[in-house]
Every structure is written in C-alpha cells, then in structure tokens.
Design a protein around this motif. Sequence first.
Motif, PDB file in Angstrom:
ATOM      1  N   ARG A 285      28.833  29.570  31.755  1.00  0.00           N
ATOM      2  CA  ARG A 285      28.633  28.671  30.614  1.00  0.00           C
ATOM      3  C   ARG A 285      28.569  29.472  29.315  1.00  0.00           C
ATOM      4  O   ARG A 285      29.153  29.072  28.294  1.00  0.00           O
ATOM      5  CB  ARG A 285      27.337  27.875  30.812  1.00  0.00           C
ATOM      6  N   ILE A 286      27.873  30.590  29.327  1.00  0.00           N
ATOM      7  CA  ILE A 286      27.754  31.425  28.118  1.00  0.00           C
ATOM      8  C   ILE A 286      29.113  31.981  27.711  1.00  0.00           C
ATOM      9  O   ILE A 286      29.478  31.973  26.534  1.00  0.00           O
ATOM     10  CB  ILE A 286      26.735  32.562  28.369  1.00  0.00           C
ATOM     11  N   LEU A 287      29.882  32.446  28.709  1.00  0.00           N
ATOM     12  CA  LEU A 287      31.214  32.966  28.405  1.00  0.00           C
ATOM     13  C   LEU A 287      32.097  31.872  27.809  1.00  0.00           C
ATOM     14  O   LEU A 287      32.848  32.117  26.856  1.00  0.00           O
ATOM     15  CB  LEU A 287      31.860  33.533  29.674  1.00  0.00           C
ATOM     16  N   ASN A 288      32.004  30.674  28.351  1.00  0.00           N
ATOM     17  CA  ASN A 288      32.812  29.564  27.845  1.00  0.00           C
ATOM     18  C   ASN A 288      32.457  29.253  26.388  1.00  0.00           C
ATOM     19  O   ASN A 288      33.345  29.005  25.551  1.00  0.00           O
ATOM     20  CB  ASN A 288      32.590  28.328  28.724  1.00  0.00           C
ATOM     21  N   GLU A 305      36.883  40.407  25.263  1.00  0.00           N
ATOM     22  CA  GLU A 305      37.456  41.263  26.322  1.00  0.00           C
ATOM     23  C   GLU A 305      36.340  41.956  27.103  1.00  0.00           C
ATOM     24  O   GLU A 305      36.382  42.032  28.326  1.00  0.00           O
ATOM     25  CB  GLU A 305      38.373  42.320  25.697  1.00  0.00           C
ATOM     26  N   LYS A 306      35.362  42.465  26.381  1.00  0.00           N
ATOM     27  CA  LYS A 306      34.249  43.140  27.047  1.00  0.00           C
ATOM     28  C   LYS A 306      33.473  42.155  27.920  1.00  0.00           C
ATOM     29  O   LYS A 306      33.074  42.483  29.056  1.00  0.00           O
ATOM     30  CB  LYS A 306      33.311  43.762  26.011  1.00  0.00           C
ATOM     31  N   ALA A 307      33.279  40.950  27.401  1.00  0.00           N
ATOM     32  CA  ALA A 307      32.542  39.933  28.157  1.00  0.00           C
ATOM     33  C   ALA A 307      33.261  39.599  29.463  1.00  0.00           C
ATOM     34  O   ALA A 307      32.635  39.458  30.518  1.00  0.00           O
ATOM     35  CB  ALA A 307      32.364  38.677  27.313  1.00  0.00           C
ATOM     36  N   ILE A 308      34.580  39.507  29.401  1.00  0.00           N
ATOM     37  CA  ILE A 308      35.367  39.184  30.595  1.00  0.00           C
ATOM     38  C   ILE A 308      35.234  40.287  31.644  1.00  0.00           C
ATOM     39  O   ILE A 308      35.210  40.012  32.846  1.00  0.00           O
ATOM     40  CB  ILE A 308      36.854  38.968  30.218  1.00  0.00           C
ATOM     41  N   SER A 309      35.097  41.519  31.192  1.00  0.00           N
ATOM     42  CA  SER A 309      35.011  42.655  32.119  1.00  0.00           C
ATOM     43  C   SER A 309      33.791  42.564  33.036  1.00  0.00           C
ATOM     44  O   SER A 309      33.783  43.122  34.132  1.00  0.00           O
ATOM     45  CB  SER A 309      34.990  43.978  31.355  1.00  0.00           C
ATOM     46  N   ILE A 323      40.536  31.615  31.337  1.00  0.00           N
ATOM     47  CA  ILE A 323      40.702  31.831  29.896  1.00  0.00           C
ATOM     48  C   ILE A 323      42.179  31.691  29.515  1.00  0.00           C
ATOM     49  O   ILE A 323      42.518  31.121  28.467  1.00  0.00           O
ATOM     50  CB  ILE A 323      40.144  33.208  29.485  1.00  0.00           C
ATOM     51  N   GLY A 324      43.069  32.172  30.390  1.00  0.00           N
ATOM     52  CA  GLY A 324      44.507  31.976  30.169  1.00  0.00           C
ATOM     53  C   GLY A 324      44.845  30.499  30.064  1.00  0.00           C
ATOM     54  O   GLY A 324      45.620  30.082  29.183  1.00  0.00           O
ATOM     55  N   TYR A 339      46.065  36.970  29.414  1.00  0.00           N
ATOM     56  CA  TYR A 339      44.989  36.750  30.391  1.00  0.00           C
ATOM     57  C   TYR A 339      45.528  36.428  31.784  1.00  0.00           C
ATOM     58  O   TYR A 339      44.896  36.773  32.792  1.00  0.00           O
ATOM     59  CB  TYR A 339      44.026  35.670  29.884  1.00  0.00           C
ATOM     60  N   TYR A 340      46.707  35.793  31.842  1.00  0.00           N
ATOM     61  CA  TYR A 340      47.318  35.597  33.166  1.00  0.00           C
ATOM     62  C   TYR A 340      47.669  36.944  33.797  1.00  0.00           C
ATOM     63  O   TYR A 340      47.491  37.151  35.010  1.00  0.00           O
ATOM     64  CB  TYR A 340      48.595  34.746  33.059  1.00  0.00           C
TER      65      TYR A 340
END
Length: 458
Positions: A285-288, A305-309, A323-324, A339-340
Amino acid sequence: MDRLGLNKNMKNNAFLLFILGTLLFPAMLCAQMEPEEIKLDTDQFQELFYESLLQKGIENYDKAVVALDKCIKIKPDDAAVYYELGKNYLALKDYNNAYTSFEKATKIDPKNKWYWVGMYDVSYETSNYNQAIMIINKLIEFDEKYKEDLTSLYIGTKQFDKALSLINELNETFGKTDRRDLYKSQILSEGKFQNMEASNLLEQIDKNPQEESNYISLIVLYSKNKEEEKAFEIVKKLEKAIPNSEWAQVTLFKNYLDVNDAPKAINAMNVVLASSKIDLKIKHRILNEFLIFTDKNPQYSADLEKAISYFANDATVNVAKEIGKFYHEKKQWVNASKYYEQALKKGSTDDIETNLLLLQAYTELKQFDLVAKKASVMVDTFPTQPQFYYYAGLGYNQLQQFKKAKDFLEMGMDYVVENKELEINFNIQLGEAHNGLGDFKKKDLFFAKANQLLKEKK
C-alpha cells in the motif's frame, strides 16, 4: 456382711472373672500370633511386588498383573499397587482396567499427582479428550504448566473460544510460544473469533501501552480482514505510545506525503520497506501511494527505483510488473517497458502476460527491432501461442523483412482459435507481407478477409 451376701459377692466375682477371661484369651492369643503373621505377609507382599517390577522390566506384563493381584489380596488399600497395575494394563492396551486401576489409586491417595497422570495418559491414548479435560483440570491444581495440555485438548475438541481465552491468559502469564501462536492462527482463520481477539488485543494495549507486539498483532489482524482504516487507527496509537517504532513510520509516511514533505516521507518509507516486522500488504500500500506521488513528481523516480528494490524477493507479487501496468494504463510506454523488463529479469522470463505487455509497449514506441527479436524468441519458448507469431510478423514487416514476416504469420494462423480480433490483425499483417513481396493478389485477398471479419465483428 452375712454369709449369704458374701457367697453372693463371691459368685458375682467369679462370674466376672469368667467373662473377662473369655474375652481376653482370644485377644491375648491374637496378640501373640500377629507379629509373625505380619512379618510373613510383609515378606510375601514385598516378594510379589518385586516380582511384578521384574516382570514389567522384561515386558512380561501379564505376569506382572498376576503378581500385583496377589499383592492386592494381602494389602487391598495400597495405592502404589493399583498404580503399578494401571501401568501394566496400559502397556497391554487394556485401557478399561488401566483406567480403573489408576482411578482406585487416586481414591486411596488423591494427593499423588502421578496417579492422576495415569488416568490422563489412558484418556489421551484412547482419544477420550472430554474425559482428559476433566482430569487435566485436576492436574492443574498440582502444576499450572498442565494448562499447556489443556490448550491442546480444547483445540482437539474444537472448543476454540475456550482455547483462545486460555492462550491469551498463558501468553500474558508465561509469554508467547510457537505452538500457541500456531493454534491462535488456526483459530483466527475462522472469522467469528477475530472480534474476540481484537477485543483482547485492545484490552492488552490499554493495560500495557509499551508492548509493541499487541499493536502489531492487531494491525495484522485488521489488515487481513481488509479493515485498513482500523489498522491505520492502531498505527496512530502506536506512534503516540512508541514513537521510535518501525510501525509508527507507516503513519508518519502518510502524514509527510499529505503535506508534500517528500524527503521525510521517503525516509519513513525506506524504514518501513526495510523492516522485517511490517506486513507485506502494508508495504504494498505504501509503495502504491508513493508510485502515485512519483507520477505527479517525476523528480523522485530514483527513490521509486530504490523502493522497488526492497521487493526483489517478494514471492507474492511481482511489483515491477504491477508498476509497469500502472504506467501502461497511462500510456507512458517508456516507463511501462522499463518496468516490464525489470519484472522479466526477476526470474519470470516465461510469464506470457508480461512478455505480451512488453511487446505491446515496444510496438507503441516503434521499437520494431526489439519487437521482432523478442517475439521470435518467445515463439521458440511457446510454439502454440499465436500472439507471439503475430508480433514477430508485425516486427519483421516494419523492418521490411517480408519473407520472415510471412513465414511467422502463416505458422501462427494455425493456432488462432475463437479470437476474431487477433484473426483480423493476422490477415492485415499477411496482406502487408504479401504487398511487400509484390504478390498483390494475395495482398487483396488477406485485406478482404480482414474487412469481412471487421463487418462480422460489428
């Protein structure tokens, strides 16, 4: 005193002496015989009891029982004999006699814990859990640790409300255990007990506001039930009570984001995403929320980008793919394709959906060399998926490699089943390929088929 009176008294005294002599003689006789008899009986009892232990030791339980039965005839009120008898019957799986023997021992000596343990062992081994519950409640009087067994018995008899109440009591008194946590998860999988648990956790929070685990348990419970507003209310309580808590950063992140304080929001987000304590649903939820924020504030893309890692090892959701799709819907093809590609690098190279979405993004970006190359590889991997043949044909047509386009399209057409939209596209691309090859009759034929299918579709 006259003679008659004297004679009378003498007669009376003689009678009394006779009576006393009659009464005392048997008693005196018994008193003389008893020590020898006791010694004899004691020797015989000890010999028989020792024999029973010997026979039990070499697993001759039947012979042990015979010896103990003889012991009972000598000492019918010896609790230890009945206890030993119960153990031998239990070894023989003669559960009725085992239980009766242990029960007799408890009636003779109710203060000996082990006699009750014998009854409990029989009840448990015969799966008579309701009987076992009655006995274990007696054993709890000797030792409160038997409440652990009572918890298991409540689970076995599906008395989940009592089990949950006892688990909470034991957690508060002795601390948590893995087994009780497992039982609790099992109980709470049934929704009707979740309100009971929520009430208990709220009570525990009020009693001990510095115990972080109660807040976390309640937040997780609300999150699982999709009661996210309630979950965030508990996070706020946690933030006030324990400001340094990692969970408190969840609320701080949201508050900082609401006032556009990006640096502090990002710092709070990174603490949350790095935490091993915080539930994945909260992290998603936070990332979204940060993704939506970054879409409006692209200068923070590096932080995204860092968050996705942090989700690199997330087995539940391919975050990069999601995200893609977010950027795909917004027709932001550069971000979508990026992102894909990340999603496929994560290890899901055979994910058909992600590969098709990536091919569409490449097409929208007019990167036909990538379309042709990627689709050709996917045809080899999934030889019965017509969409990959279509993209290979489309890519090679755009690269003016019409022969390759035609070959892929003709092969792929065989796999198109009940998909009119795809069939139309195949015919259009076949028309383009034959046009490029100079076969104008076939070009007209395929374009005509595409037109006819379009009319049918309407």
